[in-house]
Design a protein around this motif. Structure first.
Motif, PDB file in Angstrom:
ATOM      1  N   UNK A   1      21.025  65.806  35.994  1.00  0.00           N
ATOM      2  CA  UNK A   1      22.477  65.812  35.924  1.00  0.00           C
ATOM      3  C   UNK A   1      23.063  65.073  37.118  1.00  0.00           C
ATOM      4  N   UNK A   2      24.240  64.559  36.933  1.00  0.00           N
ATOM      5  CA  UNK A   2      24.942  63.903  38.032  1.00  0.00           C
ATOM      6  C   UNK A   2      25.737  64.962  38.802  1.00  0.00           C
ATOM      7  N   UNK A   3      25.593  64.969  40.147  1.00  0.00           N
ATOM      8  CA  UNK A   3      26.300  65.928  40.996  1.00  0.00           C
ATOM      9  C   UNK A   3      27.280  65.193  41.894  1.00  0.00           C
ATOM     10  N   UNK A   4      28.358  65.858  42.245  1.00  0.00           N
ATOM     11  CA  UNK A   4      29.379  65.265  43.088  1.00  0.00           C
ATOM     12  C   UNK A   4      28.881  65.052  44.513  1.00  0.00           C
ATOM     13  N   UNK A   5      27.862  65.826  44.898  1.00  0.00           N
ATOM     14  CA  UNK A   5      27.270  65.703  46.235  1.00  0.00           C
ATOM     15  C   UNK A   5      25.801  66.079  46.145  1.00  0.00           C
ATOM     16  N   UNK A   6      25.096  65.963  47.260  1.00  0.00           N
ATOM     17  CA  UNK A   6      23.668  66.269  47.274  1.00  0.00           C
ATOM     18  C   UNK A   6      23.387  67.715  46.875  1.00  0.00           C
ATOM     19  N   UNK A   7      24.305  68.608  47.244  1.00  0.00           N
ATOM     20  CA  UNK A   7      24.150  70.035  46.970  1.00  0.00           C
ATOM     21  C   UNK A   7      25.484  70.568  46.454  1.00  0.00           C
ATOM     22  N   UNK A   8      25.451  71.303  45.360  1.00  0.00           N
ATOM     23  CA  UNK A   8      26.675  71.851  44.768  1.00  0.00           C
ATOM     24  C   UNK A   8      26.536  73.358  44.623  1.00  0.00           C
ATOM     25  N   UNK A   9      27.567  74.072  45.017  1.00  0.00           N
ATOM     26  CA  UNK A   9      27.605  75.521  44.842  1.00  0.00           C
ATOM     27  C   UNK A   9      28.665  75.872  43.805  1.00  0.00           C
TER      28      UNK A   9
ATOM     29  N   UNK B   1      32.927  72.463  39.304  1.00  0.00           N
ATOM     30  CA  UNK B   1      32.392  72.392  40.663  1.00  0.00           C
ATOM     31  C   UNK B   1      31.841  71.014  41.009  1.00  0.00           C
ATOM     32  N   UNK B   2      31.776  70.126  39.994  1.00  0.00           N
ATOM     33  CA  UNK B   2      31.299  68.769  40.267  1.00  0.00           C
ATOM     34  C   UNK B   2      29.943  68.454  39.683  1.00  0.00           C
ATOM     35  N   UNK B   3      29.587  69.127  38.580  1.00  0.00           N
ATOM     36  CA  UNK B   3      28.309  68.883  37.905  1.00  0.00           C
ATOM     37  C   UNK B   3      28.605  68.283  36.536  1.00  0.00           C
ATOM     38  N   UNK B   4      27.855  67.238  36.154  1.00  0.00           N
ATOM     39  CA  UNK B   4      28.166  66.507  34.920  1.00  0.00           C
ATOM     40  C   UNK B   4      27.629  67.178  33.661  1.00  0.00           C
ATOM     41  N   UNK B   5      27.397  68.468  33.697  1.00  0.00           N
ATOM     42  CA  UNK B   5      26.887  69.161  32.520  1.00  0.00           C
ATOM     43  C   UNK B   5      27.942  69.168  31.422  1.00  0.00           C
ATOM     44  N   UNK B   6      27.500  68.989  30.191  1.00  0.00           N
ATOM     45  CA  UNK B   6      28.416  69.028  29.056  1.00  0.00           C
ATOM     46  C   UNK B   6      28.375  70.426  28.449  1.00  0.00           C
ATOM     47  N   UNK B   7      29.511  71.089  28.385  1.00  0.00           N
ATOM     48  CA  UNK B   7      29.514  72.470  27.883  1.00  0.00           C
ATOM     49  C   UNK B   7      28.828  72.626  26.537  1.00  0.00           C
ATOM     50  N   UNK B   8      29.068  71.693  25.597  1.00  0.00           N
ATOM     51  CA  UNK B   8      28.461  71.832  24.270  1.00  0.00           C
ATOM     52  C   UNK B   8      26.934  71.820  24.356  1.00  0.00           C
ATOM     53  N   UNK B   9      26.392  70.992  25.278  1.00  0.00           N
ATOM     54  CA  UNK B   9      24.937  70.901  25.405  1.00  0.00           C
ATOM     55  C   UNK B   9      24.358  72.206  25.949  1.00  0.00           C
TER      56      UNK B   9
ATOM     57  N   UNK C   1      20.521  67.660  43.706  1.00  0.00           N
ATOM     58  CA  UNK C   1      20.315  66.511  42.832  1.00  0.00           C
ATOM     59  C   UNK C   1      18.911  66.508  42.256  1.00  0.00           C
ATOM     60  N   UNK C   2      18.819  66.143  40.981  1.00  0.00           N
ATOM     61  CA  UNK C   2      17.544  66.151  40.283  1.00  0.00           C
ATOM     62  C   UNK C   2      17.444  67.266  39.271  1.00  0.00           C
ATOM     63  N   UNK C   3      18.338  68.250  39.346  1.00  0.00           N
ATOM     64  CA  UNK C   3      18.295  69.371  38.416  1.00  0.00           C
ATOM     65  C   UNK C   3      18.697  68.908  37.022  1.00  0.00           C
ATOM     66  N   UNK C   4      18.048  69.453  36.016  1.00  0.00           N
ATOM     67  CA  UNK C   4      18.354  69.123  34.626  1.00  0.00           C
ATOM     68  C   UNK C   4      19.135  70.260  33.979  1.00  0.00           C
ATOM     69  N   UNK C   5      19.691  69.990  32.806  1.00  0.00           N
ATOM     70  CA  UNK C   5      20.402  71.035  32.074  1.00  0.00           C
ATOM     71  C   UNK C   5      19.466  72.189  31.726  1.00  0.00           C
ATOM     72  N   UNK C   6      18.231  71.871  31.365  1.00  0.00           N
ATOM     73  CA  UNK C   6      17.253  72.908  31.029  1.00  0.00           C
ATOM     74  C   UNK C   6      16.945  73.772  32.249  1.00  0.00           C
ATOM     75  N   UNK C   7      16.748  73.138  33.392  1.00  0.00           N
ATOM     76  CA  UNK C   7      16.478  73.883  34.619  1.00  0.00           C
ATOM     77  C   UNK C   7      17.690  74.709  35.037  1.00  0.00           C
ATOM     78  N   UNK C   8      18.863  74.149  34.823  1.00  0.00           N
ATOM     79  CA  UNK C   8      20.093  74.868  35.152  1.00  0.00           C
ATOM     80  C   UNK C   8      20.211  76.139  34.317  1.00  0.00           C
ATOM     81  N   UNK C   9      19.934  76.046  33.024  1.00  0.00           N
ATOM     82  CA  UNK C   9      20.010  77.232  32.166  1.00  0.00           C
ATOM     83  C   UNK C   9      18.970  78.273  32.584  1.00  0.00           C
ATOM     84  N   UNK C  10      17.768  77.828  32.903  1.00  0.00           N
ATOM     85  CA  UNK C  10      16.745  78.776  33.345  1.00  0.00           C
ATOM     86  C   UNK C  10      17.181  79.485  34.632  1.00  0.00           C
ATOM     87  N   UNK C  11      17.825  78.738  35.515  1.00  0.00           N
ATOM     88  CA  UNK C  11      18.314  79.317  36.766  1.00  0.00           C
ATOM     89  C   UNK C  11      19.367  80.384  36.478  1.00  0.00           C
ATOM     90  N   UNK C  12      20.246  80.094  35.539  1.00  0.00           N
ATOM     91  CA  UNK C  12      21.317  81.038  35.189  1.00  0.00           C
ATOM     92  C   UNK C  12      20.760  82.293  34.529  1.00  0.00           C
TER      93      UNK C  12
END
Length: 329
Positions: free
Chosen positions: A28-36, A55-63, A86-97
């Motif tokens: 995903x595209x992030x607004x900075x190196x680290x996003x909270x 918060x500055x993450x290019x995740x698409x809600x529908x996805x 940076x480098x996190x994917x939508x799949x990794x983001x969901x697993x984190x959540x």
């Protein structure tokens, strides 16, 4: 013709599935190196996705919603503060959540701090929700589940890790329960014949021991001195209680008139223990108060190197004072 349409449909579906998998597996595209970002309790997948996007993450809600449904995780996200790089994917983001892999902060409460100092540090912490800020002490104690209105000494000094944006009352409650556990355990195995009516009195003495020395090996002996004095009905005559009674007016210089002024905490004029602890005692001080050293000493004086000299008689004590304190002036 029908077979061709079916084959075409399957091809399209496979292409879409492949494209979707490629998307959720791409960084995903992030607004900075680290996003909270923070997910509020009760948030659904769409609300969470919108907060993350804001918060500055290019995740698409529908996805994120579709992926959540496919993995049967649309209702499994955990509230809390998160941090991604940076480098996190939508799949990794969901697993984190869904794991609740929240970012953590820490709060350190130091042995010997008063409740006022502890609360000031908590109020200044940037990663804490300050729900108790400005509340009366008695109300804070009610919120943490305490049975006493006075907070002094009832919290255990330690390092507490917590999810960012945790409530301050939850951190306080953890410290309160930790002190209850430690005090109960030491009380259960206490030495025989101690002059304490209840654990609270032992906690009060432990707080005095904490303020009298930072030298761990001297604490059981200092506790023994005070216990011996209590047994004989002698005044405790300990400066830290007088200083506590002076409060914020104390300027660092303890004067003779301070030792003569009658306050509930002046152990030079009032017998027995003060009405409450005077600070947060650590575990070593709790153990010293409830497992004092076998000693007949009634006096001690600082040597000037962090240690103390212990005496059984006033004559011996006066000699030690002349040796260690008056010679240092």
């Amino acid at each position: 013709m029908i077979r061709k349409l079916i084959a075409l449909g399957l091809f399209v579906m496979a292409a879409l599935a492949g494209g979707f998998y490629w998307y959720v597996s791409s960084p995903l595209s992030l607004i900075s190196e680290r996003v909270e970002f923070h997910i509020m309790p009760g948030s659904g997948m769409r609300a969470a996705a919108n907060d993350i996007q804001g918060a500055g993450v290019s995740v698409r809600p529908w996805a994120l919603i579709v992926l959540g449904k496919l993995l049967r995780a649309e209702t499994s996200i955990k509230a809390g503060s998160y941090e991604i790089t940076r480098g996190v994917t939508t799949l990794e983001l969901l697993r984190k959540l869904t794991r609740g892999d929240v970012s953590q902060a820490e709060m350190v409460f130091i042995e010997g701090w008063t409740f006022r100092q502890m609360r000031e540090r908590l109020d200044a912490h940037p990663d804490v929700r300050h729900d108790t800020k400005g509340l009366p002490e008695a109300e804070v104690m009610r919120l943490v589940g305490a049975t006493r209105n006075v907070a002094e000494g009832l919290f255990f000094p330690d390092t507490y890790l917590f999810a960012k944006q945790s409530r301050d009352v939850d951190i306080l409650a953890r410290a309160y329960r930790a002190m209850e556990r430690h005090l109960a355990r030491e009380w259960e195995t206490r030495a025989v014949g101690l002059p304490f009516a209840d654990p609270y009195q032992a906690l009060t003495l432990a707080s005095i021991v904490e303020k009298e020395t930072g030298r761990v090996q001297d604490r059981p002996l200092i506790a023994a001195v005070f216990i011996n004095r209590l047994r004989q009905g002698m005044l405790l005559q300990t400066d830290p209680t007088v200083i506590y009674g002076i409060g914020e007016k104390f300027d660092g210089n303890l004067r003779k008139r301070d030792l003569l002024q009658d306050t509930p905490y002046n152990t030079y004029v009032r017998a027995g223990l003060p009405p409450t602890p005077i600070a947060m005692p650590g575990l070593a001080s709790l153990q010293a108060a409830l497992h004092p050293a076998p000693s007949q000493a009634l006096y001690f004086v600082a040597r000037g190197d962090g240690s103390s000299h212990f005496s059984r008689t006033l004559e011996e004590h006066n000699q030690a004072v002349n040796r260690y304190q008056k010679s240092a002036k």
